[in-house]
Design an enzyme around this catalytic site. Structure first.
Site, PDB file in Angstrom:
ATOM      1  NE  ARG A  82     -17.184 -17.926  51.308  1.00 20.75           N
ATOM      2  CZ  ARG A  82     -17.212 -19.193  50.898  1.00 20.75           C
ATOM      3  NH1 ARG A  82     -16.577 -20.135  51.577  1.00 20.75           N
ATOM      4  NH2 ARG A  82     -17.860 -19.533  49.798  1.00 20.75           N
ATOM      5  CG  HIS A 137     -10.978 -20.474  47.226  1.00 25.03           C
ATOM      6  ND1 HIS A 137     -10.712 -21.045  48.443  1.00 25.03           N
ATOM      7  CD2 HIS A 137     -12.061 -21.171  46.735  1.00 25.03           C
ATOM      8  CE1 HIS A 137     -11.566 -22.042  48.675  1.00 25.03           C
ATOM      9  NE2 HIS A 137     -12.411 -22.125  47.670  1.00 25.03           N
ATOM     10  CG  HIS A 165     -11.153 -26.058  45.356  1.00 24.41           C
ATOM     11  ND1 HIS A 165     -12.288 -26.772  45.055  1.00 24.41           N
ATOM     12  CD2 HIS A 165     -11.557 -25.034  46.138  1.00 24.41           C
ATOM     13  CE1 HIS A 165     -13.324 -26.174  45.617  1.00 24.41           C
ATOM     14  NE2 HIS A 165     -12.898 -25.124  46.287  1.00 24.41           N
ATOM     15  CE1 TYR A 211     -14.324 -27.877  42.609  1.00 21.73           C
ATOM     16  CE2 TYR A 211     -16.573 -28.614  42.990  1.00 21.73           C
ATOM     17  CZ  TYR A 211     -15.646 -27.601  42.897  1.00 21.73           C
ATOM     18  OH  TYR A 211     -16.050 -26.298  43.087  1.00 21.73           O
ATOM     19  CG  ASP A 244     -18.928 -24.387  51.463  1.00 16.11           C
ATOM     20  OD1 ASP A 244     -17.744 -24.631  51.745  1.00 16.11           O
ATOM     21  OD2 ASP A 244     -19.288 -23.551  50.615  1.00 16.11           O
ATOM     22  CD  GLU A 269     -11.865 -26.731  49.574  1.00 18.35           C
ATOM     23  OE1 GLU A 269     -11.494 -25.546  49.575  1.00 18.35           O
ATOM     24  OE2 GLU A 269     -13.068 -27.051  49.520  1.00 18.35           O
TER      25      GLU A 269
HETATM   26  C1  GLA Z   1     -14.830 -23.774  48.634  1.00 26.23           C
HETATM   27  C2  GLA Z   1     -15.773 -22.885  49.356  1.00 26.23           C
HETATM   28  C3  GLA Z   1     -17.115 -22.966  48.751  1.00 26.23           C
HETATM   29  C4  GLA Z   1     -17.069 -22.679  47.265  1.00 26.23           C
HETATM   30  C5  GLA Z   1     -16.093 -23.579  46.608  1.00 26.23           C
HETATM   31  C6  GLA Z   1     -15.935 -23.231  45.151  1.00 26.23           C
HETATM   32  O1  GLA Z   1     -15.034 -25.088  48.932  1.00 26.23           O
HETATM   33  O2  GLA Z   1     -15.826 -23.158  50.738  1.00 26.23           O
HETATM   34  O3  GLA Z   1     -17.979 -22.085  49.393  1.00 26.23           O
HETATM   35  O4  GLA Z   1     -16.687 -21.359  47.067  1.00 26.23           O
HETATM   36  O5  GLA Z   1     -14.851 -23.502  47.242  1.00 26.23           O
HETATM   37  O6  GLA Z   1     -17.131 -23.072  44.491  1.00 26.23           O
END
Ligand code: GLA
Length: 349
Positions: free
Chosen positions: A78, A103, A177, A179, A249, A315
């Site tokens: 962000r 992002h 990114h 998962y 997060d 990340e």
């Molecule tokens: C990143 C952000 C999260 C979220 C994911 C996608 O990890 O830090 O807050 O936005 O991407 O959903």
């Protein structure tokens, strides 16, 4: 390396899928977003499973924004209010996450088609992904020439090399990114995975997940992953920082700082399958996101819905909101300089 058609965009653009394999690792990459659609690695008995979340069809990648497997740019994570000032000039980038930019904005690098060129180099196989981000794209200054290289080594490592140059002073923070669910995509929660992060501090955030600027000590908090710890152990501790983020997060401040070469900073292990992922990076930060926004509304490649905590992201990055935080390591790129960063994923079982 095998190239197959994956789908067609509304404007007629063809999206391709690339399959590559080396040292027991099998990777499927899309020209859309540089997406890792699947990554298969063996368990302790040599049985392969796909350990990444993804979609079957291009329509889902176009329509949804979980960023499954995608390349993220120009700015991973962000930027507060999407605003920053560089060399005295104020910039406003796309705001797509409440009051903030996330992002790279609504059509970041994850929502673009990349030029893909396969290569082999000695025992390595890989893909070069190229794209030119026009001056002003999503509000960012400077024409950015980007090259990302995915390499599979004969030891099965997946290496990412990022490179970028700019025509005007700008900010850059590229990441991936993916998962992860080392028990296998669609197998349920990652709460039993053990995570280690070589970081004694993290960057707490406000309610919009923008760092407050503090580098907080992890000691005695749910954020302490200096020794291997099951993700579920402190996930429900109710720490204010977790309540804001619906879990983890956050950006961990890697003890090693910015380094010239990648240094190992995190280990993720699934005790059930034995599958282990080690991450090395030259970057100063690691965002650990515990899949908090997965809410059962998306169906993945395994034909099942993804729910909260069904995967996690690690990340490697510069810190979130660095353009507004002079004390954070700089993410500024100027003409004549080359942005260069490397992250290496090593798999074991
Ligand atoms: C990143 C952000 C999260 C979220 C994911 C996608 O990890 O830090 O807050 O936005 O991407 O959903």
């Amino acid at each position: 390396m095998v190239k197959t058609p994956f789908g067609t965009l509304a404007d007629g653009t063809e999206v391709s899928s690339w399959f590559l394999e080396n040292g027991g690792t099998r990777l499927k990459v899309l020209s859309w977003g540089g997406v890792v659609q699947s990554l298969e690695i063996p368990d302790r008995h040599g049985r392969h499973a796909n350990v990444c979340l993804g979609f079957d069809g291009i329509e889902d990648y176009v329509a949804s924004t979980p960023y499954f497997g995608a390349l993220i740019g120009r700015y991973g994570n962000r930027i507060g209010k999407g605003r920053f000032t560089l060399d005295g000039t104020a910039h406003q980038v796309d705001v797509n996450d409440g009051a903030n930019s996330l992002h790279g904005g609504a059509t970041g690098f994850d929502k673009q088609v990349w030029d893909v060129e396969p290569f082999t180099a000695g025992s390595d196989v890989g893909l070069h992904l190229f794209r030119t981000s026009a001056d002003g794209e999503m509000g960012y200054p400077g024409t950015l020439e980007v090259k990302v290289t995915y390499t599979l080594t004969e030891r099965g490592e997946w290496r990412i090399d990022y490179e970028a140059t700019t025509s005007r002073a700008t900010v850059v923070n590229l990441t991936s990114h993916v998962y992860w669910n080392l028990a296998g995509e669609s197998s349920g929660t990652i709460e039993g995975h053990e995570l280690t992060i070589a970081a004694g501090r993290y960057t707490p955030t406000d309610s919009g997940l923008i760092p407050t600027g503090e580098l907080a000590d992890v000691s005695g908090t749910p954020f302490d992953f200096r020794e291997p710890k099951a993700i579920g152990r402190d996930l429900r501790a109710g720490h204010l920082q977790q309540l804001r983020a619906k879990g983890y997060d956050h950006n961990w401040v890697l003890d090693k700082g910015v380094t010239a070469e990648p240094v190992q900073v995190a280990t993720l292990r699934d005790p059930g399958s034995g599958r282990t992922l080690k991450i090395a990076t030259d970057q100063p930060g690691l965002q650990f996101y515990s899949g908090n926004f997965l809410d059962g509304t998306l169906v993945g490649t395994g034909g099942r819905a993804y729910r909260q905590g069904d995967a996690l992201c690690l990340e490697t990055q510069g810190f979130p909101d660095s353009p507004n935080q002079p004390a954070f390591p700089s993410t500024v790129l100027r003409p004549g300089q080359t942005y260069r960063t490397t992250t290496i994923h090593t798999f074991d079982a």
